[in-house]
Design an enzyme around this catalytic site. Sequence first.
Site, PDB file in Angstrom:
ATOM      1  N   ASP A 184       0.865  -1.369   0.011  1.00  0.00           N
ATOM      2  CA  ASP A 184       0.028  -0.108   0.059  1.00  0.00           C
ATOM      3  C   ASP A 184       0.722   1.254  -0.022  1.00  0.00           C
ATOM      4  OD1 ASP A 184      -1.889   2.114   0.745  1.00  0.00           O
ATOM      5  OD2 ASP A 184      -3.016   0.687   1.679  1.00  0.00           O
ATOM      6  N   HIS A 201     -10.563  -5.619  -1.975  1.00  0.00           N
ATOM      7  CA  HIS A 201      -9.145  -5.857  -1.264  1.00  0.00           C
ATOM      8  C   HIS A 201      -8.967  -6.283  -0.050  1.00  0.00           C
ATOM      9  CE1 HIS A 201     -10.302  -1.472  -1.187  1.00  0.00           C
ATOM     10  NE2 HIS A 201      -9.310  -1.426  -0.196  1.00  0.00           N
ATOM     11  N   HIS A 257      -6.526  -5.633   3.432  1.00  0.00           N
ATOM     12  CA  HIS A 257      -5.538  -5.273   3.969  1.00  0.00           C
ATOM     13  C   HIS A 257      -4.716  -6.058   5.012  1.00  0.00           C
ATOM     14  CE1 HIS A 257      -6.759  -0.936   2.744  1.00  0.00           C
ATOM     15  NE2 HIS A 257      -8.002  -1.595   2.964  1.00  0.00           N
TER      16      HIS A 257
END
Length: 132
Positions: A29, A93, A95
Amino acid sequence: MSTIFTRIIRGEIPAQKLLEDERYLAFLDTRPVAAGHTLVIPKQEHDYIFTLDDETLAGLLPFAKRVVPALEQVTGCLRVGVMVAGLEVPHTHVHLIPMQAISDLNFARARQATSEELADMGERIRAALSKS
Protein backbone atom coordinates in the site's frame (compact mmCIF):
# COMPACT_ATOMS: atom_id res chain seq x y z
CA MET A 1 -13.40 2.56 -16.53
CA SER A 2 -10.76 0.49 -14.76
CA THR A 3 -9.87 0.87 -11.11
CA ILE A 4 -6.40 1.88 -10.00
CA PHE A 5 -5.88 -1.75 -8.93
CA THR A 6 -6.70 -3.07 -12.40
CA ARG A 7 -4.24 -0.56 -13.81
CA ILE A 8 -1.60 -1.92 -11.39
CA ILE A 9 -2.38 -5.49 -12.52
CA ARG A 10 -1.89 -4.41 -16.15
CA GLY A 11 1.41 -2.67 -15.32
CA GLU A 12 0.07 0.76 -16.24
CA ILE A 13 0.83 2.10 -12.75
CA PRO A 14 3.98 1.07 -10.88
CA ALA A 15 3.62 -0.87 -7.64
CA GLN A 16 5.78 -2.89 -5.33
CA LYS A 17 4.37 -6.28 -6.25
CA LEU A 18 5.17 -8.94 -3.68
CA LEU A 19 3.42 -12.09 -4.88
CA GLU A 20 1.33 -12.86 -7.92
CA ASP A 21 -0.36 -15.76 -9.62
CA GLU A 22 -2.96 -16.04 -12.36
CA ARG A 23 -5.83 -15.05 -10.01
CA TYR A 24 -4.44 -12.80 -7.26
CA LEU A 25 -1.90 -10.08 -6.57
CA ALA A 26 -0.29 -8.80 -3.35
CA PHE A 27 1.43 -5.41 -3.36
CA LEU A 28 2.47 -2.73 -0.88
CA ASP A 29 0.00 0.00 0.00
CA THR A 30 1.43 3.42 -0.91
CA ARG A 31 -0.32 4.95 2.13
CA PRO A 32 0.61 2.39 4.77
CA VAL A 33 -0.80 2.32 8.25
CA ALA A 34 2.41 0.48 9.22
CA ALA A 35 5.57 -0.52 7.37
CA GLY A 36 4.79 -3.57 5.25
CA HIS A 37 1.06 -2.78 4.89
CA THR A 38 0.04 -4.99 1.97
CA LEU A 39 -3.04 -5.13 -0.23
CA VAL A 40 -4.23 -8.45 -1.62
CA ILE A 41 -6.65 -8.38 -4.53
CA PRO A 42 -8.29 -10.74 -6.95
CA LYS A 43 -7.31 -9.90 -10.51
CA GLN A 44 -10.98 -10.06 -11.41
CA GLU A 45 -12.23 -6.49 -10.96
CA HIS A 46 -15.16 -6.67 -8.61
CA ASP A 47 -16.40 -3.97 -6.24
CA TYR A 48 -17.57 -5.91 -3.18
CA ILE A 49 -15.97 -8.90 -1.49
CA PHE A 50 -19.30 -10.54 -0.65
CA THR A 51 -20.47 -10.57 -4.25
CA LEU A 52 -17.35 -12.37 -5.51
CA ASP A 53 -18.02 -15.82 -6.87
CA ASP A 54 -17.42 -18.52 -4.26
CA GLU A 55 -14.28 -19.89 -5.89
CA THR A 56 -12.55 -16.49 -6.04
CA LEU A 57 -13.57 -15.63 -2.49
CA ALA A 58 -12.42 -19.04 -1.22
CA GLY A 59 -8.95 -18.54 -2.72
CA LEU A 60 -8.38 -14.95 -1.54
CA LEU A 61 -7.33 -15.61 2.07
CA PRO A 62 -5.20 -18.68 1.33
CA PHE A 63 -3.31 -16.54 -1.19
CA ALA A 64 -2.95 -13.73 1.38
CA LYS A 65 -1.75 -16.26 3.96
CA ARG A 66 1.29 -17.00 1.78
CA VAL A 67 2.53 -13.41 2.31
CA VAL A 68 2.14 -13.34 6.11
CA PRO A 69 5.31 -15.22 7.18
CA ALA A 70 7.45 -12.83 5.12
CA LEU A 71 5.67 -9.80 6.61
CA GLU A 72 6.24 -11.16 10.11
CA GLN A 73 9.89 -11.88 9.42
CA VAL A 74 10.68 -8.52 7.82
CA THR A 75 8.69 -6.26 10.16
CA GLY A 76 9.10 -8.16 13.43
CA CYS A 77 5.41 -7.64 14.15
CA LEU A 78 3.47 -9.57 16.77
CA ARG A 79 0.64 -10.33 14.33
CA VAL A 80 -0.56 -9.40 10.89
CA GLY A 81 -4.00 -7.84 11.14
CA VAL A 82 -6.54 -8.46 8.41
CA MET A 83 -9.06 -5.84 7.43
CA VAL A 84 -11.62 -5.52 4.66
CA ALA A 85 -13.29 -2.13 4.43
CA GLY A 86 -14.16 -2.02 0.77
CA LEU A 87 -14.89 1.67 0.37
CA GLU A 88 -11.54 3.17 -0.65
CA VAL A 89 -11.25 1.62 -4.12
CA PRO A 90 -14.14 -0.13 -5.92
CA HIS A 91 -12.10 -3.31 -6.35
CA THR A 92 -12.16 -6.02 -3.67
CA HIS A 93 -9.07 -5.82 -1.48
CA VAL A 94 -7.82 -7.22 1.79
CA HIS A 95 -5.44 -5.20 3.97
CA LEU A 96 -2.62 -7.11 5.69
CA ILE A 97 -1.25 -4.81 8.38
CA PRO A 98 1.77 -5.70 10.54
CA MET A 99 0.87 -4.80 14.12
CA GLN A 100 1.96 -4.96 17.73
CA ALA A 101 -1.45 -4.02 19.19
CA ILE A 102 -5.04 -3.65 18.00
CA SER A 103 -4.61 0.12 18.04
CA ASP A 104 -2.18 -0.28 15.11
CA LEU A 105 -5.19 -0.84 12.82
CA ASN A 106 -5.90 2.89 12.84
CA PHE A 107 -6.19 4.24 9.30
CA ALA A 108 -5.85 7.80 10.62
CA ARG A 109 -2.14 6.93 11.02
CA ALA A 110 -1.69 6.24 7.30
CA ARG A 111 0.85 8.40 5.52
CA GLN A 112 2.25 8.56 2.00
CA ALA A 113 5.35 6.37 1.80
CA THR A 114 8.27 7.46 -0.33
CA SER A 115 9.19 5.41 -3.38
CA GLU A 116 12.49 4.59 -1.67
CA GLU A 117 10.72 3.28 1.45
CA LEU A 118 8.40 1.16 -0.67
CA ALA A 119 11.24 -0.18 -2.84
CA ASP A 120 13.31 -1.15 0.21
CA MET A 121 10.36 -2.85 1.94
CA GLY A 122 9.30 -4.59 -1.27
CA GLU A 123 12.81 -5.93 -1.83
CA ARG A 124 13.04 -7.25 1.72
CA ILE A 125 9.63 -8.94 1.63
CA ARG A 126 10.26 -10.50 -1.80
CA ALA A 127 13.60 -11.85 -0.51
CA ALA A 128 11.83 -13.40 2.49
CA LEU A 129 9.14 -14.86 0.22
CA SER A 130 11.75 -16.44 -2.04
CA LYS A 131 13.24 -18.27 0.97
CA SER A 132 9.93 -19.77 2.05
